[in-house]
Motif scaffolding. Structure first.
Motif, short mmCIF file in Angstrom:
data_model
loop_
_atom_site.label_atom_id
_atom_site.label_comp_id
_atom_site.label_asym_id
_atom_site.label_seq_id
_atom_site.Cartn_x
_atom_site.Cartn_y
_atom_site.Cartn_z
N VAL A 1 0.85 -1.19 0.00
CA VAL A 1 0.00 0.00 0.00
C VAL A 1 0.89 1.24 0.00
O VAL A 1 1.90 1.29 0.70
CB VAL A 1 -0.98 0.00 1.20
N VAL A 2 0.52 2.19 -0.84
CA VAL A 2 1.23 3.48 -0.88
C VAL A 2 0.30 4.54 -0.33
O VAL A 2 -0.88 4.60 -0.70
CB VAL A 2 1.61 3.86 -2.33
N ILE A 3 0.84 5.37 0.56
CA ILE A 3 0.05 6.47 1.11
C ILE A 3 0.71 7.77 0.66
O ILE A 3 1.93 7.93 0.79
CB ILE A 3 0.00 6.39 2.64
N ALA A 4 -0.10 8.67 0.11
CA ALA A 4 0.46 9.88 -0.47
C ALA A 4 -0.45 11.06 -0.18
O ALA A 4 -1.55 10.91 0.36
CB ALA A 4 0.67 9.71 -1.97
N GLU A 5 0.03 12.24 -0.59
CA GLU A 5 -0.71 13.47 -0.33
C GLU A 5 -1.95 13.60 -1.21
O GLU A 5 -2.85 14.38 -0.90
CB GLU A 5 0.19 14.70 -0.54
N SER A 6 -1.99 12.87 -2.32
CA SER A 6 -3.19 12.88 -3.16
C SER A 6 -3.40 11.47 -3.71
O SER A 6 -2.46 10.66 -3.72
CB SER A 6 -3.01 13.84 -4.34
N ALA A 7 -4.63 11.21 -4.14
CA ALA A 7 -4.93 9.89 -4.70
C ALA A 7 -4.10 9.67 -5.96
O ALA A 7 -3.60 8.57 -6.20
CB ALA A 7 -6.42 9.79 -5.01
N ALA A 8 -3.92 10.73 -6.74
CA ALA A 8 -3.16 10.59 -7.98
C ALA A 8 -1.71 10.24 -7.69
O ALA A 8 -1.12 9.36 -8.34
CB ALA A 8 -3.25 11.88 -8.79
N ALA A 9 -1.12 10.90 -6.68
CA ALA A 9 0.28 10.62 -6.33
C ALA A 9 0.42 9.18 -5.84
O ALA A 9 1.40 8.50 -6.16
CB ALA A 9 0.76 11.60 -5.26
N ALA A 10 -0.56 8.72 -5.07
CA ALA A 10 -0.50 7.34 -4.56
C ALA A 10 -0.58 6.35 -5.72
O ALA A 10 0.15 5.37 -5.76
CB ALA A 10 -1.64 7.11 -3.56
N LYS A 11 -1.46 6.64 -6.66
CA LYS A 11 -1.63 5.72 -7.81
C LYS A 11 -0.39 5.73 -8.69
O LYS A 11 0.02 4.69 -9.22
CB LYS A 11 -2.89 6.08 -8.59
N ASP A 12 0.21 6.90 -8.86
CA ASP A 12 1.45 6.98 -9.64
C ASP A 12 2.54 6.14 -8.98
O ASP A 12 3.26 5.40 -9.65
CB ASP A 12 1.94 8.44 -9.72
N ALA A 13 2.66 6.26 -7.67
CA ALA A 13 3.75 5.59 -6.97
C ALA A 13 3.58 4.08 -6.93
O ALA A 13 4.56 3.33 -6.97
CB ALA A 13 3.88 6.16 -5.56
N VAL A 14 2.33 3.62 -6.85
CA VAL A 14 2.07 2.17 -6.85
C VAL A 14 2.68 1.52 -8.09
O VAL A 14 3.20 0.41 -8.05
CB VAL A 14 0.55 1.90 -6.75
N GLU A 15 2.64 2.27 -9.18
CA GLU A 15 3.19 1.74 -10.45
C GLU A 15 4.69 1.52 -10.36
O GLU A 15 5.27 0.80 -11.19
CB GLU A 15 2.91 2.72 -11.59
N LEU A 16 5.34 2.16 -9.39
CA LEU A 16 6.80 2.10 -9.30
C LEU A 16 7.29 0.94 -8.42
O LEU A 16 8.48 0.70 -8.31
CB LEU A 16 7.36 3.42 -8.75
N ILE A 17 6.37 0.25 -7.78
CA ILE A 17 6.78 -0.89 -6.93
C ILE A 17 7.11 -2.07 -7.84
O ILE A 17 6.34 -2.41 -8.74
CB ILE A 17 5.66 -1.27 -5.93
N MET A 18 8.27 -2.66 -7.60
CA MET A 18 8.70 -3.79 -8.42
C MET A 18 8.56 -5.07 -7.59
O MET A 18 9.16 -5.20 -6.52
CB MET A 18 10.17 -3.62 -8.85
N VAL A 19 7.78 -6.00 -8.08
CA VAL A 19 7.62 -7.28 -7.38
C VAL A 19 8.18 -8.39 -8.26
O VAL A 19 7.85 -8.46 -9.45
CB VAL A 19 6.13 -7.57 -7.08
#
Lengths: 794, 161
Positions: A115-133
């Motif tokens: 889970v990514v927590i960010a200052e905006s929903a858009a920032a959180a959604k952008d950052a989720v894309e950067l997680i590498m599994v």
């Protein structure tokens, strides 16, 4: 004033919805709030080798990132299951944990990894894309029966053969014998396909931890906030329950999918505590498709035996129920105690046995969906009845009349003891079918059908006479069957000093119109104006307790709690009135909002008694001030609504397209408080049932990909797919609650599906078609016709 | 990148600097806190976000806020006139055309356009006109009745007006 009960009063809650002032969870913004986005597994089954969150942590606006490893480290358990079903041999069901974020392996497409927590929903959604599994892919199984095969991949390493439990109900020997000795046996193999609930409001949750007061608040789209509070506090996060508040404000439809305690709810609260700020998560629709609990998913073989006179002699059912990857809150009771126990239907069947195996697969967890188990039971029974009638050359209505349980009111005649544990409360099944036949003008339709066939047009009629167990449920009974909760309901009736009444109810309205129906009860019983009543629900800090709304229980159980609370108000009020009127209590009568000394003009109004209770200067000795009662009501039995639904369809011979020409429903939901609202419940239920028959169904490919996980791909019933519904009712009161109410929320969904499918099979009778798997798409219908044409030509 | 926009919404002019990727529905809900317009999907399928933009019913999840620069918009919050409900709002209440209320604003805005295009629609025309809006509660039965009755009522009002 009592006359408001039974009237189609327009809804008091409508104005806020009509003017855009409804307050849903996603409408809420808290000061300093952050936004969460969840990384979902795109694979259905894979070991997690590594999760790299570095880039996400450093992305703009990101406040924190958490993974399964953090949840393990915090020693947080999974979300629990609320109902224990034991294996036939007495062993406890397998109950693998469903963690808030998975650390070891993902088990369905949509499993939460980080889970990514960010200052905006858009920032959180952008950052989720950067997680590498890094995933190591594993073999996948999505189909219930396949999960039982030797060598099937194991969803949970410690659950052999993927079996959660096996279970049976009824007399196996007597049933085997009945089927063996029957003059005729009708057999069908069923796939009651997996449905996706799709409440139009996506789920949403805001966790808010306030360190200074050590209080936790969760705003969530739930049908049962107190249940969420108990499960999350006691079983998941280990929080002090008295410092936890759950608020479910306006909720945009539930249909069962907002009963379970979901991982996102506990996750938002936990995350809020970590970052000391409120955290909001709202599902995108594709997340709803992947992670709202699904419904149904049974594969069954059912055999119904008849004697030479057409009387049912036995029913044998073998079912595999697909529970998905994890257990959801009530997933285990749906295929068992809400399904197996309904196999008596409306019939005198003397021998019934069901053998059921519940399995794990790499699919979304399954839980209650409108009807929950009862649609599956009704589908089996009603398809078997229409097919049996055709096979034996008997009219399907006549076959039902021959087998109906005779009328019983549950008062002068006892309830009907079924072969599958339940005791029906009251019923008059002949009456409801007779009325439905009149509504549809059955004989006239049959002659139209014959005429149409000579013109090459395919008209069909299908029946469904159903029963359901509602008013869920007597706590001791469900406790003995494995429920880990009581299923009573509570209501607090608080008479204010000015005689206005606030009622705090444990039931939760997410479309059912409780603010109107419950106000009618209060206004009717007390003889005061509807405007003088306020119904409060959905906040655990206001409402004393509640088990919530599902299983068509709100009026029968929650409404009864209100009525009992009102009785207590009137009892105490009478003591105050007697004192003020200087009369004996037994000489008073209460009507039209006032106590009157019988045979006199001496009276005192309800409001004056209320004021006296709070300004007790001239007051009965020894009586406590105040006029405020909380009532907990635990029903003595389930309630059993029933009815007869009849569909008339036309099938296009060239394309297989089905048109529903008429849909006639005659239902008996006991006494009715607001006919307009009850009819509305029926309409919505029928549409949902038609959806299953003709349009809906989750499609997974072999790798566990949900192929139709969007509104672009999953067919929902639209306005132009449906006819106007013709509804009417009979009234057989429930004998064991003071309202005589049975419940109406699920009836339409339970009844409609087999009526529509039976009608299509009837239309295709000239082709010799006996079964088509749901949903009955034009392609499937067309293919069924072609197959029969080909076979006839050979 | 931020973009300056000026939009007239429910008779009031709003001037804002918005992120170029901000959806119109997000602008309404999150920037202006006009939360009567709802989000039910991300694929323009459910119709819960329907509003009127320059006289046309538009799904506001499929339009950027920046694209609405200079537009005149009506949302559900702007439909009632000084507290008096619009005939469509009245009819939805009279005919029990709503249950959970989530699809309702989109249904009403769609119906507004439907009646603009076809003031006296038949039942079938109403059903066809609602094919871009999902409702899971009502089975559409009472929504169709509500729009039908509103159309006849509005027609009369015009005649008598």
């Amino acid at each position: 004033m009592a006359s408001v009960i039974g009237k189609s009063i327009k809804r008091v809650e409508d104005k806020r919805f009509l003017t855009g002032k409804g307050k849903y969870v996603d409408d809420m913004v808290l000061p300093d709030m952050t936004y969460a986005a969840i990384l979902r597994s795109h694979l259905a089954h894979a070991r997690i080798a590594n999760v790299d969150i570095t880039a996400a942590e450093n992305a703009p606006g990101v406040v924190a990132v958490f993974t399964g490893a953090d949840i393990v480290k915090a020693e947080i358990g999974g979300v629990p299951c609320g109902w224990q079903v034991d294996f036939k041999n007495g062993d406890t069901m397998k109950e693998p944990p469903h963690p808030l974020l998975v650390a070891d392996k993902v088990r369905f497409m949509g499993d939460a990894v980080a889970v990514v927590i960010a200052e905006s929903a858009a920032a959180a959604k952008d950052a989720v894309e950067l997680i590498m599994v890094d995933y190591e892919e594993l073999d996948v199984v999505v189909d219930g029966p396949d999960a039982l095969k030797d060598g099937a991949p194991l969803i949970h390493d410690d659950v052999p053969n993927n079996i959660c439990y096996d279970w049976e109900l009824g007399d196996q020997d007597a049933t085997d014998q009945a089927i063996e000795n029957a003059d005729h046996v009708t057999t069908l193999e069923f796939v009651n396909q997996r449905l996706i609930p799709n409440a139009i409001e996506p789920r949403s949750a805001i966790g808010h931890y306030e360190e200074a007061s050590d209080r936790y608040t969760l705003y969530t789209t739930s049908q049962n906030p107190h249940v969420i509070r108990l499960l999350m506090s006691a079983f998941v996060l280990g929080l002090p329950e008295h410092k936890v508040r759950i608020v479910s404000p306006d909720v945009g439809g539930g249909f069962g999918s907002k009963i379970p305690h979901y991982i996102e709810e506990a996750l938002m609260v936990w995350c809020s505590k970590q970052i000391k700020r409120p955290v909001k998560w709202t599902a995108e629709r594709n997340e709803s498709f992947m992670t709202d609990t699904h419904g149904r998913d049974h594969v069954s073989k059912a055999e119904m035996g008849f004697d030479s006179d057409g009387k049912i002699t036995g029913l044998r059912v073998k079912t595999v129920a697909n529970l998905g990857a994890y257990l959801s809150t009530f997933s285990t009771c749906v295929p068992t105690y809400l399904h197996g126990t309904l196999l008596q239907g409306l019939y005198t069947t003397p021998a019934i046995h069901i053998d059921l195996t519940a399995v794990f697969t790499n699919t979304t967890p399954v839980d209650a969906l409108r009807g929950a188990g009862r649609p599956e039971a009704t589908y089996l029974l009603e398809r078997l009845m229409d097919n049996a009638a055709r096979e034996m050359g008997v009219d399907p209505a006549e076959l039902r009349f021959k087998n109906f349980i005779p009328p019983f009111d549950g008062v002068s005649q006892p309830g009907y003891q079924t072969q599958v544990a339940l005791q029906y409360d009251s019923g008059n099944y002949e009456k409801v079918l007779n009325k439905a036949l009149e509504m549809v003008d059955y004989q006239e339709f049959r002659s139209q059908q014959s005429q149409a066939r000579t013109e090459g047009r395919l008209l069909g009629i299908g029946f469904s006479t159903y029963i359901e167990a509602c008013g869920i449920a007597p706590s001791a009974v469900v406790g003995s069957l494995g429920a880990r909760a009581g299923l009573f309901e509570s209501a607090q009736v608080r008479v204010q000093p000015t005689g206005k009444v606030s009622v705090f109810v444990g039931s939760h309205s997410h479309g059912q119109g409780h603010e109107t129906t419950f106000s009618q009860l209060v206004a009717g019983k007390l003889g005061i104006a509807m405007e003088d009543v306020d119904i409060v629900h959905g906040d655990t800090d206001s409402v004393s307790f509640g088990m919530g709304t599902y299983g068509s229980r709100s009026l029968a159980v929650g409404g009864t709690a209100i009525m009992n609370g009102l009785e207590k108000v009137l009892e105490k009020g009478a003591k105050i009135a007697a004192h003020k009127l200087e009369a004996a209590e037994e000489d008073l009568e209460y009507a039209n909002g006032q106590w009157t000394v019988k045979g006199s003009d001496k009276s005192i109004a309800f409001g004056d008694v209320a004021l006296t209770a709070y300004v007790p200067h001239d007051y009965p000795e020894g009586l406590e001030p105040g006029l405020d009662f909380t009532n907990f009501y635990d029903p003595t039995n389930f309630t059993f609504p029933f009815g007869a639904h009849i569909a008339i369809v036309e099938v296009d011979k060239d394309t297989g397209k089905i048109t529903i020409d008429r849909f006639v429903a005659c239902d008996d939901v006991g006494n009715v408080v607001n006919p307009m609202i009850v009819d509305g419940q029926l309409h919505g239920g029928i549409a949902h049932g038609i959806g299953q028959a003709l349009f809906e169904g989750a499609i997974y490919d072999e790798s566990g990909q949900l192929l139709n996980g969007s509104f672009m791909d999953y067919t929902m019933p639209r306005a132009d797919d449906l006819p106007m519904f013709e509804t009417d009712r009979t009234v057989t009161p429930c004998p064991h609650n003071p309202l005589g109410a049975k419940g109406a929320g699920e009836a339409g969904t339970i009844a409609a599906t087999p009526a529509v499918v039976n009608a299509v099979i009837d239309a295709l009778a000239p082709f010799g078609v006996t079964d088509i798997k749901m949903p009955l798409t034009p392609e499937r219908v067309w293919k069924a016709m072609q197959t029969q044409i080909k076979e006839a030509a050979l | 990148m931020s973009v300056p926009i000026s939009i007239t919404i429910n008779g009031k002019i709003y001037e804002s600097e918005v992120d170029s990727r901000l959806l119109l529905v997000q602008y309404l809900r999150e920037t202006l806190r006009l939360t009567g317009t709802h989000v039910g999907c991300d694929t323009s399928s459910c119709g819960a976000c329907t509003i009127i933009v320059d006289g046309k019913a538009i799904k506001s999840c499929t339009m950027l806020a920046a694209q609405a620069h200079g537009a005149t918009i009506i949302t559900i919050e702007g439909l009632a006139n000084n507290g008096a409900l619009h005939p469509l709002q009245e009819s939805f209440k009279e005919e029990h055309g709503l249950q959970c209320g989530f699809c309702t604003p989109g249904m009403i805005m769609t119906a507004l356009q439907l009646l603009e295009d076809n003031p006296q629609p038949s039942e079938a025309e109403i059903r066809h006109g609602l094919e871009g809006n999902y409702c899971r509660c009502t089975g559409y039965h009472n929504i169709v009745k509500a729009i039908y009755h509103a159309s006849r009522k509005m027609g009369k009002e015009v005649v008598h007006g």
